[in-house]
Design a protein around this motif. Structure first.
Motif, PDB file in Angstrom:
ATOM      1  N   GLU A  87       0.789  -0.860   0.698  1.00 45.19           N
ATOM      2  CA  GLU A  87       0.086   0.132   0.136  1.00 45.19           C
ATOM      3  C   GLU A  87       0.802   1.560  -0.500  1.00 45.19           C
ATOM      4  OE1 GLU A  87      -0.412  -2.388   1.924  1.00 45.19           O
ATOM      5  OE2 GLU A  87      -2.445  -3.321   1.884  1.00 45.19           O
ATOM      6  N   TYR A 124       0.821   1.795  -3.733  1.00 46.79           N
ATOM      7  CA  TYR A 124      -0.212   1.867  -4.304  1.00 46.79           C
ATOM      8  C   TYR A 124      -1.305   2.644  -4.465  1.00 46.79           C
ATOM      9  CZ  TYR A 124      -0.502  -3.458  -4.953  1.00 46.79           C
ATOM     10  OH  TYR A 124       0.123  -4.310  -5.081  1.00 46.79           O
ATOM     11  N   TYR A 125      -0.913   3.874  -2.775  1.00 50.49           N
ATOM     12  CA  TYR A 125      -1.464   5.473  -2.731  1.00 50.49           C
ATOM     13  C   TYR A 125      -0.650   6.761  -3.557  1.00 50.49           C
ATOM     14  CZ  TYR A 125      -4.591   2.846   0.526  1.00 50.49           C
ATOM     15  OH  TYR A 125      -5.287   2.047   1.542  1.00 50.49           O
TER      16      TYR A 125
END
Length: 350
Positions: free
Chosen positions: A317, A320-321
């Motif tokens: 994550e 990803y963000y």
């Protein structure tokens, strides 16, 4: 043998002789109707023209900017891009109010279980969990929008200013000045943009935020220079420029008051498209480790390169963000720029 020919009917159902007789009988009636028809007076046509002119004046003329804005509002793709840009700008402006924590502060709740192989995820008060140093990841992501907007806008404005200066001088004077300036821009355009930016940053003794801004700005200079130079050359042969030159207006006034304002529309639209490219290039430099060396400053490219890739197997994550944020913002500026280009282009008017 009978020599009489049958009286065959014609297309109208009458023999030719009967039709000629009918025409002769109707001719006086037509002349009588034309004789007694009242002649159209000039006052009636003038009154109709005055009424149309008054109706047009009551409605008011529509400027080119208003007409382009009206077509832009009818484009759903452009409105979607404008909504993305508006959300991005609001988040960047009000980042200190929207972020729940200080992006540079380390929290004990996050560092007590923090190891190389374990990065805490979402918990109470930390919706997106921690980064590799025990800081709130959501707060850093929100503050990263401000840094990304600052770098992209400032790099675009510097590139626009330098490119507009070069393009205006080349388009206004022409001749050997135009040849020298355009050959320099051709050399810059021959190099890949990212490779040229990396070379410019590598020339600095120490990479920082300002080296990234200057490198991205210089990469975008030839784009604006070529575009404005072409618009200026098109304006040189226009009627209003020829009329001003015939009246004895100075060359400086012609360039600044007649040619440059009419040629800047396409350049401003290109700036919107270039802004998305500048954000991607700045993020690429930070991803490669050539950006700002301050690890406390939140920036999406730096978060993606330093934290996301290094700890991708532990907590994906973290990559990803920031990557999703960069893609969405670049998409928003691209859609808005394309919509503006179609709205201003007279070929696309409906």
């Amino acid at each position: 043998m009978c020599d009489e020919r049958p009286d065959h009917p014609t297309r109208g159902g009458r023999p030719p002789r009967r039709r000629r007789r009918a025409r002769h009988r109707q001719a006086p009636r037509r002349r009588d109707r034309a004789r007694h028809r009242p002649a159209r007076r000039p006052e009636e046509g003038k009154a109709k023209l005055d009424a149309l002119a008054q109706a047009s004046a009551d409605q008011g003329g529509v400027s080119l900017v208003r007409d382009a804005f009206r077509r832009l509002r009818r484009n759903p793709v452009a409105m979607f891009g404008a909504a993305i840009v508006a959300v991005f700008v609001l988040v960047a402006v009000f980042a200190p109010l929207l972020a729940p924590h200080d992006p540079a502060q380390r929290f004990d709740e996050l560092t007590k279980n923090l190891t190389v192989d374990n990065i805490p995820g979402a918990s109470d008060g930390f919706p997106l969990g921690s980064d590799p140093l025990g800081r709130d990841f959501l707060s850093r992501l929100i503050h990263g929008s401000r840094q990304t907007l600052f770098v992209g806008v400032l790099a675009t404005l510097i590139g626009l200013g330098l490119g507009a200066l070069i393009g205006a001088v080349a388009g206004a004077f022409g001749g050997w000045v135009d040849n020298i300036l355009m050959r320099v821009t051709d050399v810059m355009l021959a190099l890949p943009a990212l490779l040229l930016a990396i070379s410019l940053v590598a020339m600095a003794s120490r990479s920082s935020q300002w080296t990234v801004i200057l490198a991205v700005a210089i990469v975008n200079v030839p784009i604006f220079a070529r575009l404005l130079r072409g618009s200026m050359l098109a304006q040189r042969e226009s009627d209003h420029v020829l009329a001003a030159r015939a009246l004895g207006v100075k060359q400086r006034s012609i360039v600044l008051r007649h040619m440059l304002p009419n040629a800047m529309t396409a350049v401003i639209v290109q700036a919107t498209l270039t802004l998305s490219t500048a954000i991607l290039e700045a993020a690429s430099l930070s991803f490669l480790g050539l950006g700002d060396a301050d690890i406390n400053r939140a920036e999406w490219g730096l978060m993606l390169g330093v934290d996301g890739v290094r700890y991708f197997e532990v907590r994906p994550e973290l990559a990803y963000y920031p990557a999703l944020a960069i893609i969405v913002v670049a998409l928003g500026f691209t859609l808005l720029g394309e919509g503006m280009r179609e709205a201003i282009d007279p070929k696309n008017r409906r």
